[in-house]
Design a protein around this motif. Sequence first.
Motif, PDB file in Angstrom:
ATOM      1  N   THR A   1       0.841  -1.198   0.000  1.00 54.73           N
ATOM      2  CA  THR A   1       0.000   0.000   0.000  1.00 54.73           C
ATOM      3  C   THR A   1       0.871   1.242   0.000  1.00 54.73           C
ATOM      4  N   VAL A   2       0.622   2.117  -0.982  1.00 58.13           N
ATOM      5  CA  VAL A   2       1.413   3.342  -1.098  1.00 58.13           C
ATOM      6  C   VAL A   2       0.477   4.528  -1.294  1.00 58.13           C
ATOM      7  N   GLN A   3       0.999   5.725  -1.032  1.00 56.18           N
ATOM      8  CA  GLN A   3       0.234   6.941  -1.290  1.00 56.18           C
ATOM      9  C   GLN A   3       0.271   7.258  -2.778  1.00 56.18           C
ATOM     10  N   CYS A   4      -0.852   7.682  -3.328  1.00 60.53           N
ATOM     11  CA  CYS A   4      -0.910   7.993  -4.753  1.00 60.53           C
ATOM     12  C   CYS A   4      -1.939   9.101  -4.999  1.00 60.53           C
ATOM     13  N   GLY A   5      -1.947   9.629  -6.208  1.00 58.56           N
ATOM     14  CA  GLY A   5      -2.903  10.661  -6.586  1.00 58.56           C
ATOM     15  C   GLY A   5      -2.872  11.865  -5.672  1.00 58.56           C
ATOM     16  N   CYS A   6      -1.711  12.248  -5.243  1.00 55.38           N
ATOM     17  CA  CYS A   6      -1.579  13.361  -4.295  1.00 55.38           C
ATOM     18  C   CYS A   6      -1.882  14.694  -4.974  1.00 55.38           C
ATOM     19  N   LYS A   7      -2.640  15.545  -4.293  1.00 47.03           N
ATOM     20  CA  LYS A   7      -2.989  16.870  -4.806  1.00 47.03           C
ATOM     21  C   LYS A   7      -2.665  17.931  -3.768  1.00 47.03           C
ATOM     22  N   PHE A   8      -2.142  19.033  -4.274  1.00 46.13           N
ATOM     23  CA  PHE A   8      -1.795  20.160  -3.409  1.00 46.13           C
ATOM     24  C   PHE A   8      -2.962  21.149  -3.404  1.00 46.13           C
ATOM     25  N   TYR A   9      -3.402  21.533  -2.226  1.00 51.93           N
ATOM     26  CA  TYR A   9      -4.519  22.470  -2.074  1.00 51.93           C
ATOM     27  C   TYR A   9      -4.007  23.785  -1.483  1.00 51.93           C
ATOM     28  N   TRP A  10      -4.415  24.876  -2.132  1.00 51.64           N
ATOM     29  CA  TRP A  10      -4.008  26.204  -1.636  1.00 51.64           C
ATOM     30  C   TRP A  10      -4.928  26.615  -0.514  1.00 51.64           C
ATOM     31  N   CYS A  11      -4.446  27.089   0.566  1.00 56.22           N
ATOM     32  CA  CYS A  11      -3.112  26.932   1.089  1.00 56.22           C
ATOM     33  C   CYS A  11      -3.257  26.290   2.459  1.00 56.22           C
ATOM     34  N   CYS A  12      -2.733  25.239   2.897  1.00 55.76           N
ATOM     35  CA  CYS A  12      -1.460  24.757   2.373  1.00 55.76           C
ATOM     36  C   CYS A  12      -1.357  23.295   2.814  1.00 55.76           C
ATOM     37  N   TYR A  13      -1.952  22.405   2.136  1.00 55.50           N
ATOM     38  CA  TYR A  13      -1.856  21.003   2.528  1.00 55.50           C
ATOM     39  C   TYR A  13      -1.946  20.115   1.295  1.00 55.50           C
ATOM     40  N   VAL A  14      -1.535  18.859   1.479  1.00 56.12           N
ATOM     41  CA  VAL A  14      -1.545  17.867   0.403  1.00 56.12           C
ATOM     42  C   VAL A  14      -2.466  16.733   0.822  1.00 56.12           C
ATOM     43  N   ARG A  15      -3.331  16.318  -0.090  1.00 56.60           N
ATOM     44  CA  ARG A  15      -4.234  15.201   0.189  1.00 56.60           C
ATOM     45  C   ARG A  15      -3.910  14.069  -0.797  1.00 56.60           C
ATOM     46  N   CYS A  16      -3.741  12.867  -0.257  1.00 61.67           N
ATOM     47  CA  CYS A  16      -3.375  11.716  -1.084  1.00 61.67           C
ATOM     48  C   CYS A  16      -4.401  10.593  -0.925  1.00 61.67           C
ATOM     49  N   GLU A  17      -4.450   9.774  -1.917  1.00 64.52           N
ATOM     50  CA  GLU A  17      -5.230   8.545  -1.844  1.00 64.52           C
ATOM     51  C   GLU A  17      -4.291   7.391  -1.517  1.00 64.52           C
ATOM     52  N   LYS A  18      -4.880   6.256  -1.167  1.00 65.37           N
ATOM     53  CA  LYS A  18      -4.087   5.054  -0.905  1.00 65.37           C
ATOM     54  C   LYS A  18      -4.322   4.051  -2.028  1.00 65.37           C
ATOM     55  N   CYS A  19      -3.225   3.585  -2.610  1.00 63.59           N
ATOM     56  CA  CYS A  19      -3.295   2.610  -3.698  1.00 63.59           C
ATOM     57  C   CYS A  19      -2.648   1.307  -3.249  1.00 63.59           C
ATOM     58  N   SER A  20      -3.268   0.208  -3.587  1.00 66.54           N
ATOM     59  CA  SER A  20      -2.740  -1.115  -3.252  1.00 66.54           C
ATOM     60  C   SER A  20      -2.269  -1.809  -4.521  1.00 66.54           C
ATOM     61  N   ASN A  21      -1.046  -2.283  -4.483  1.00 68.16           N
ATOM     62  CA  ASN A  21      -0.459  -2.991  -5.618  1.00 68.16           C
ATOM     63  C   ASN A  21      -0.087  -4.411  -5.210  1.00 68.16           C
ATOM     64  N   LYS A  22      -0.527  -5.357  -5.997  1.00 68.80           N
ATOM     65  CA  LYS A  22      -0.139  -6.747  -5.747  1.00 68.80           C
ATOM     66  C   LYS A  22       1.173  -7.045  -6.467  1.00 68.80           C
ATOM     67  N   THR A  23       2.052  -7.700  -5.783  1.00 68.09           N
ATOM     68  CA  THR A  23       3.346  -8.013  -6.368  1.00 68.09           C
ATOM     69  C   THR A  23       3.769  -9.412  -5.979  1.00 68.09           C
ATOM     70  N   GLU A  24       4.744  -9.945  -6.698  1.00 61.83           N
ATOM     71  CA  GLU A  24       5.260 -11.291  -6.438  1.00 61.83           C
ATOM     72  C   GLU A  24       6.774 -11.233  -6.227  1.00 61.83           C
ATOM     73  N   GLU A  25       7.237 -12.118  -5.365  1.00 60.61           N
ATOM     74  CA  GLU A  25       8.650 -12.254  -5.097  1.00 60.61           C
ATOM     75  C   GLU A  25       9.014 -13.733  -5.192  1.00 60.61           C
ATOM     76  N   TYR A  26      10.215 -14.013  -5.694  1.00 63.19           N
ATOM     77  CA  TYR A  26      10.615 -15.403  -5.927  1.00 63.19           C
ATOM     78  C   TYR A  26      11.895 -15.700  -5.151  1.00 63.19           C
ATOM     79  N   THR A  27      11.885 -16.862  -4.474  1.00 69.59           N
ATOM     80  CA  THR A  27      13.086 -17.290  -3.740  1.00 69.59           C
ATOM     81  C   THR A  27      13.399 -18.730  -4.091  1.00 69.59           C
ATOM     82  N   CYS A  28      14.682 -19.040  -4.081  1.00 73.42           N
ATOM     83  CA  CYS A  28      15.130 -20.374  -4.485  1.00 73.42           C
ATOM     84  C   CYS A  28      14.757 -21.436  -3.449  1.00 73.42           C
ATOM     85  N   LYS A  29      14.345 -22.597  -3.942  1.00 74.59           N
ATOM     86  CA  LYS A  29      14.064 -23.751  -3.066  1.00 74.59           C
ATOM     87  C   LYS A  29      15.382 -24.365  -2.593  1.00 74.59           C
TER      88      LYS A  29
END
Length: 352
Positions: free
Chosen positions: A324-352
């Motif tokens: 889960t990472v922050q995404c779609g961040c927008k800057f609003y005058w004045c003076c704060y940033v609002r972000c959405e939360k995005c979830s990305n599925k990923t795979e990792e491989y390890t040797c047997k």
Amino acid sequence: MHSHHASMGIKSHTKFMLGIIYFCYCVYGNFLALSSVVAFGANIICNKIPDLVPKQRSICQRRPDAIVVVGEGVKLGIQECRYQFRNMRWNCTHTRSRNSMFAHVHLVPNREAAFSFAIVSAGIAYAITQACSRGCDKSKLPNYSHNGWKWGGCSADVKYGLSFARNFVDIREITKNARALMNLHNNRAGRKAVKDNMVTECKCHGVSGSCTMKTCWTTLRPFRMIGNHLMRKYQTAKLTRVIRGSRTLRPIFLILKKSKRQNRKPRRSDLVCLEKSPNYCDYDERTGSLGTVGRKCLRESKQTIGCDLMCCGRGYNTHQYTVTVQCGCKFYWCCYVRCEKCSNKTEEYTCK
């Protein structure tokens, strides 16, 4: 009880002394200020460093300030070794003496050991030269040349760095046998890599930006350049054997095993070994192989980091997880940033 308190006192004193060394090193940037500070604690400090041979301990006791730099040089060499081999089955790990400054000495005499000795020797020479860079190379005093430039600025005193590294590192090879000759050769190749990768920098002087005179000085290149240089030498490392000479000064010396010319010696810049390397697929304490079980790999890659090669045909495990990472961040005058939360599925491989 008395001995217990005495032991605790020694430990506290040692930590205190090492703290002073580190503080002076960070604050002053050179080691002239350390001599008087650490001289009285040299015996304690030097006796605490594992794997030093007697002559190295003697140097440590005379120059405890320089040993701090030696430690930095060893660390620099090992970090570079791990970077260069990060995607290979042997990734610059050692099965024994992992807390030792000289863990690499336990490797069998193959080309991985050759690289380890060379990069640590280079790291020490580099660190000493860098630490002494506030002093100047006296051989490059201002002196006009025929082509309109002169030595100036402050050249790195690489001669001293190479000399100190040679005296400290090579002194470990007490017995002159095949392994010692291999180690000494690779130590020298590492130091030579530092020397050969020095660079000359110049600055122009003149009216309105003209270059009527240039001031030049020599300086160290980034250590990564030396690591890359030695990695190329590793890839063409020479298999050697020992023969006996007729002279008393050099009763034995190394020659190439595979050469059309009889008794051909390796070049000084070559890395040399006495044995072929194992495949590093399985754990083997003798060869310094930790194996590749549990190592991360890339499923589609055809390189060494690819699962087919890294896992030695044993197959690999797939791990799925969500990040889960922050995404779609927008800057609003004045003076704060609002972000959405995005979830990305990923795979990792390890040797047997």
